[in-house]
Design a protein around this motif. Structure first.
Motif, mmCIF file in Angstrom:
data_model
loop_
_atom_site.group_PDB
_atom_site.id
_atom_site.type_symbol
_atom_site.label_atom_id
_atom_site.label_comp_id
_atom_site.label_asym_id
_atom_site.label_seq_id
_atom_site.Cartn_x
_atom_site.Cartn_y
_atom_site.Cartn_z
ATOM 1 N N VAL A 137 28.314 39.391 46.833
ATOM 2 C CA VAL A 137 28.652 39.304 45.403
ATOM 3 C C VAL A 137 28.707 40.699 44.789
ATOM 4 N N ASN A 138 27.699 41.517 45.064
ATOM 5 C CA ASN A 138 27.706 42.873 44.510
ATOM 6 C C ASN A 138 28.851 43.707 45.064
ATOM 7 N N GLY A 139 29.118 43.581 46.350
ATOM 8 C CA GLY A 139 30.227 44.317 46.949
ATOM 9 C C GLY A 139 31.561 43.924 46.341
ATOM 10 N N ARG A 140 31.772 42.622 46.166
ATOM 11 C CA ARG A 140 33.017 42.157 45.546
ATOM 12 C C ARG A 140 33.130 42.662 44.112
ATOM 13 N N ARG A 141 32.026 42.633 43.379
ATOM 14 C CA ARG A 141 32.046 43.100 41.993
ATOM 15 C C ARG A 141 32.411 44.583 41.925
ATOM 16 N N HIS A 142 31.857 45.384 42.832
ATOM 17 C CA HIS A 142 32.156 46.814 42.831
ATOM 18 C C HIS A 142 33.608 47.087 43.226
ATOM 19 N N VAL A 143 34.119 46.365 44.202
ATOM 20 C CA VAL A 143 35.520 46.570 44.605
ATOM 21 C C VAL A 143 36.462 46.112 43.484
ATOM 22 N N GLN A 144 36.134 45.024 42.808
ATOM 23 C CA GLN A 144 36.959 44.583 41.683
ATOM 24 C C GLN A 144 36.947 45.625 40.558
ATOM 25 N N ARG A 145 35.795 46.204 40.303
ATOM 26 C CA ARG A 145 35.719 47.252 39.275
ATOM 27 C C ARG A 145 36.541 48.459 39.700
ATOM 28 N N TYR A 146 36.447 48.839 40.954
ATOM 29 C CA TYR A 146 37.245 49.954 41.475
ATOM 30 C C TYR A 146 38.729 49.673 41.291
ATOM 31 N N ARG A 147 39.131 48.451 41.612
ATOM 32 C CA ARG A 147 40.536 48.070 41.474
ATOM 33 C C ARG A 147 40.964 48.154 40.006
ATOM 34 N N ARG A 148 40.138 47.665 39.099
ATOM 35 C CA ARG A 148 40.465 47.733 37.669
ATOM 36 C C ARG A 148 40.584 49.173 37.186
ATOM 37 N N GLU A 149 39.615 50.003 37.559
ATOM 38 C CA GLU A 149 39.594 51.374 37.063
ATOM 39 C C GLU A 149 40.687 52.242 37.674
#
Length: 104
Positions: free
Chosen positions: A88-100
């Motif tokens: 869950v944390n890994g997915r959240r960080h990758v999604q944030r990276y993708r957004r930014e």
């Protein structure tokens, strides 16, 4: 000030974790949204495979050493919680990276 994190320690830790993931993604050459999406799929796939391995190990313990089943179930539960939280944390960080990086 937040009630659940009055000194901001959890937020600071999450920021450090995100910075680490961001640096790893950049070092790995994730430069397109498609590559970030592939990372998300890999995280999910790896979590599912790990869950299946844990299930197989519990089944093997149940079959070959039934007396140890309760200990195996407790260990499997802890392992599953760890895998889930990490995914869950890994997915959240990758999604944030993708957004930014890609949704400017």
């Amino acid at each position: 000030m937040k009630i659940d994190d009055p000194f901001g320690r959890t937020a600071q830790k999450q920021e450090r974790n995100y910075a680490s993931v961001r640096n790893a993604l950049q070092a790995a050459g994730v430069t397109t949204p498609a590559q970030a999406e592939q990372c998300l799929r890999s995280i999910t796939r790896n979590a599912l495979i790990s869950t299946l391995v844990i299930g197989a190990l519990v089944a093997a313990v149940a079959l070959f050493y039934p007396q140890g089943l309760s200990v195996a179930l407790v260990c499997a539960g802890v392992g599953w919680l760890w895998i889930s939280a990490t995914a869950v944390n890994g997915r959240r960080h990758v999604q944030r990276y993708r957004r930014e990086m890609f949704e400017k």
